[in-house]
Scaffold this motif. Sequence first.
Motif, short mmCIF file in Angstrom:
data_model
loop_
_atom_site.label_atom_id
_atom_site.label_comp_id
_atom_site.label_asym_id
_atom_site.label_seq_id
_atom_site.Cartn_x
_atom_site.Cartn_y
_atom_site.Cartn_z
N LEU A 166 0.23 1.43 2.87
CA LEU A 166 1.33 0.97 2.01
C LEU A 166 2.60 0.69 2.82
CD1 LEU A 166 2.41 0.40 -0.83
CD2 LEU A 166 2.89 2.87 -1.04
N THR A 167 2.86 1.47 3.86
CA THR A 167 4.10 1.33 4.64
C THR A 167 3.80 1.25 6.13
OG1 THR A 167 4.35 3.74 4.61
CG2 THR A 167 5.56 2.50 2.93
N TYR A 169 -0.75 10.19 -1.00
CA TYR A 169 0.00 9.44 0.01
C TYR A 169 0.91 10.48 0.65
CZ TYR A 169 -0.97 5.12 -2.71
OH TYR A 169 -1.54 4.08 -3.38
N LEU A 199 10.18 -1.34 -0.22
CA LEU A 199 9.05 -2.07 0.35
C LEU A 199 9.40 -3.54 0.54
CD1 LEU A 199 6.35 -0.52 -1.99
CD2 LEU A 199 6.72 0.04 0.42
N TRP A 206 4.04 11.26 3.68
CA TRP A 206 5.02 10.82 4.68
C TRP A 206 5.71 12.04 5.28
CZ3 TRP A 206 4.36 8.46 0.00
CH2 TRP A 206 4.01 7.12 0.01
N GLN A 243 11.30 8.31 -1.78
CA GLN A 243 11.19 7.57 -3.04
C GLN A 243 12.05 6.32 -3.05
OE1 GLN A 243 12.24 10.56 -5.96
NE2 GLN A 243 10.09 11.02 -6.36
N TYR A 274 12.84 4.44 -0.44
CA TYR A 274 12.49 3.47 0.60
C TYR A 274 12.04 2.17 -0.08
CZ TYR A 274 10.33 1.07 4.43
OH TYR A 274 10.01 0.11 5.35
N ALA A 295 -0.73 6.15 2.91
CA ALA A 295 0.68 5.90 3.23
C ALA A 295 0.81 4.86 4.33
CB ALA A 295 1.37 7.20 3.61
N ASN A 305 11.30 -0.09 -4.69
CA ASN A 305 11.25 1.17 -3.94
C ASN A 305 9.89 1.86 -4.15
OD1 ASN A 305 11.39 2.88 -6.26
ND2 ASN A 305 13.61 2.88 -6.18
N LEU A 306 9.58 2.78 -3.25
CA LEU A 306 8.28 3.47 -3.29
C LEU A 306 8.04 4.17 -4.62
CD1 LEU A 306 7.77 5.14 0.19
CD2 LEU A 306 6.23 3.59 -0.98
N HIS A 338 7.15 1.60 -7.27
CA HIS A 338 5.87 0.98 -6.95
C HIS A 338 4.70 1.91 -7.28
CE1 HIS A 338 2.85 -1.34 -4.78
NE2 HIS A 338 2.46 -0.19 -4.25
#
Length: 98
Positions: free
Chosen positions: A92-93, A73, A24, A75, A20, A22, A89, A29-30, A33
């Motif tokens: 997005l990343t 998503y 971007l 991870w 959460q 991280y 995911a 942050n995720l 977002h």
Amino acid sequence: MIEVLNHHYELNTSILEKVQNYVLDTNVNLKNHLDEKHKGFENGWEVEDNTVVFFFSPTAKLKDNPLRSPAKYKWLVEGDVITPINGRAIELTPELRK
């Protein structure tokens, strides 16, 4: 037994927060977002083993369309490494992809 459960809870919380928080490329942050992107839709976060999942309903509420499962998503978290493991995911990343 309670100590084991507490340790498991702490690990899950740590894994969840790692994903959460991280940040971007947009300096957001995720968590912020995805919560903003999918606000107005039923959504949430969950941890399955070492996998963090953000899910959201493709309609305003999942019960409005019971035949559709939520979009996700995903991870994988291994130590300090976060790896996107599904299409949403990765899109997005992409910088986290091995």
